[in-house]
Motif scaffolding. Structure first.
Motif, short mmCIF file in Angstrom:
data_model
loop_
_atom_site.label_atom_id
_atom_site.label_comp_id
_atom_site.label_asym_id
_atom_site.label_seq_id
_atom_site.Cartn_x
_atom_site.Cartn_y
_atom_site.Cartn_z
N PHE A 186 1.40 6.66 -6.76
CA PHE A 186 0.88 6.35 -5.43
C PHE A 186 -0.28 7.27 -5.08
O PHE A 186 -1.30 6.83 -4.53
CB PHE A 186 1.98 6.52 -4.39
CG PHE A 186 2.89 5.34 -4.25
CD1 PHE A 186 2.41 4.06 -4.35
CD2 PHE A 186 4.24 5.52 -3.99
CE1 PHE A 186 3.24 2.98 -4.21
CE2 PHE A 186 5.08 4.45 -3.86
CZ PHE A 186 4.58 3.17 -3.97
N VAL A 187 -0.13 8.58 -5.39
CA VAL A 187 -1.20 9.54 -5.09
C VAL A 187 -2.46 9.20 -5.89
O VAL A 187 -3.58 9.26 -5.38
CB VAL A 187 -0.72 10.97 -5.35
CG1 VAL A 187 -1.87 11.95 -5.27
CG2 VAL A 187 0.33 11.35 -4.36
N GLY B 53 -4.50 6.57 -4.33
CA GLY B 53 -5.16 6.88 -3.07
C GLY B 53 -4.28 6.83 -1.85
O GLY B 53 -4.74 7.15 -0.77
N ALA B 54 -3.01 6.41 -2.00
CA ALA B 54 -2.10 6.37 -0.85
C ALA B 54 -1.31 7.66 -0.79
O ALA B 54 -0.17 7.73 -1.24
CB ALA B 54 -1.17 5.17 -0.96
N ILE B 55 -1.95 8.74 -0.26
CA ILE B 55 -1.33 10.06 -0.30
C ILE B 55 -0.11 10.11 0.62
O ILE B 55 0.89 10.74 0.30
CB ILE B 55 -2.36 11.12 0.07
CG1 ILE B 55 -3.52 11.04 -0.90
CG2 ILE B 55 -1.77 12.49 0.02
CD1 ILE B 55 -4.60 11.99 -0.59
N ASP B 56 -0.19 9.43 1.75
CA ASP B 56 0.91 9.47 2.71
C ASP B 56 2.16 8.81 2.14
O ASP B 56 3.28 9.34 2.26
CB ASP B 56 0.48 8.75 3.99
CG ASP B 56 0.88 9.51 5.22
OD1 ASP B 56 1.72 10.42 5.08
OD2 ASP B 56 0.36 9.22 6.30
N VAL B 57 1.97 7.65 1.50
CA VAL B 57 3.11 6.95 0.91
C VAL B 57 3.71 7.77 -0.22
O VAL B 57 4.94 7.86 -0.38
CB VAL B 57 2.66 5.56 0.41
CG1 VAL B 57 3.82 4.79 -0.14
CG2 VAL B 57 2.02 4.79 1.53
N GLY B 58 2.85 8.40 -1.04
CA GLY B 58 3.34 9.22 -2.13
C GLY B 58 4.13 10.42 -1.64
O GLY B 58 5.14 10.79 -2.22
N GLU C 112 7.49 9.20 -0.52
CA GLU C 112 8.32 8.85 -1.69
C GLU C 112 8.85 10.10 -2.37
O GLU C 112 10.01 10.16 -2.77
CB GLU C 112 7.47 8.03 -2.66
CG GLU C 112 8.18 7.56 -3.89
CD GLU C 112 9.19 6.47 -3.61
OE1 GLU C 112 8.94 5.67 -2.70
OE2 GLU C 112 10.21 6.45 -4.28
N PRO D 113 -2.51 14.46 5.38
CA PRO D 113 -1.37 13.60 5.09
C PRO D 113 -0.07 14.24 5.53
O PRO D 113 0.08 15.46 5.50
CB PRO D 113 -1.39 13.45 3.57
CG PRO D 113 -2.72 13.81 3.17
CD PRO D 113 -3.32 14.69 4.18
#
Lengths: 81, 148
Positions: A44-45, A48-53, A56, B36
């Motif tokens: 995920f990171v 580019g989806a740092i928040d989702v990673g 998780e 983040p």
């Protein structure tokens, strides 16, 4: 990220998922599921989806593993009936 | 988990590692505006630091660390902070969670939005931390009632 590194991560992702589905011991399945979750967070990171990673990694690899292990210790191998 | 681990390596590692996880959780909550992370992730990090102590140590020590009776009331206070800020903005004539209309005296609109988001994230982090810890406590608690 380099595509070779992502390919290695994808291969380990599939291997850990298959191991956690087919293994006999429940504790091994929980550990393999945590490994799956952490590799998924790294992917995920890298996409580019740092928040989702981040979510998780914290919830999938940390809290759920602990809760599963507590539930496994509360079960017994043989039934009492 | 009730009686603690007997290995000195596990005791030392959990004792050293837990405050740093907690500090990182605080950092994630208070820098949630422009990096983040946010309330949920920071609250889950704080909960994992408390659960780490609960797994490793004996019961007397982890009840000193975070008493299990405080779990549900602190979670209710966290939810109350979240909805309180939202409904104050609603009462002052804006939308739900419209931070610009909060009635804090002597602040311009940008500062109002900054502190409004900070209050929301502190409330969410408090609720997530205490509810996750009390889920863990309830899973272990039923052991005493059923075992004969």
């Amino acid at each position: 990220m380099h595509w070779e590194l992502e390919l290695v991560l994808y291969i380990f992702l599939v291997i850990s998922a298959v191991v956690s589905l087919h293994v006999k011991d429940l504790l091994t399945a929980v550990v393999s599921l945590s490994v799956f979750s952490y590799i998924l967070a790294m992917l995920f990171v890298s996409m580019g989806a740092i928040d989702v990673g981040f979510t998780e990694a914290v919830v999938g690899a940390g809290i759920t593993g602990v809760l599963y292990i507590v539930m496994i210790f509360r079960t017994t191998r043989k039934s009492n009936d | 988990m009730k009686h603690g681990s007997s290995s000195p390596i596990i005791l030392l590692l959990s004792r050293v590692l837990s405050p740093y996880i907690m500090l990182f959780g605080m950092y994630v909550i208070f820098h949630g505006h422009y990096s983040p992370g946010g309330g949920f992730q920071g609250g889950a990090l704080l909960a994992s630091s408390i659960i780490l102590i609960r797994i490793a140590m004996e019961e007397k020590v982890h009840q000193l660390h975070f008493n299990k009776d405080y779990g549900i009331p602190l979670g209710a206070i966290g939810v109350l902070i979240f909805f309180g800020v939202g409904f104050i903005a609603l009462i002052m004539g804006g939308y739900f969670l419209d931070y610009g209309l909060l009635p804090f005296p002597g602040m311009i609109t940008a500062e109002l939005r900054f502190y409004g988001i900070l209050l929301i994230e502190v409330g969410v982090g408090l609720a997530v931390m205490t509810i996750l810890v009390s889920i863990y406590d309830n899973l272990l608690e039923e052991d005493d009632d059923e075992s004969i």
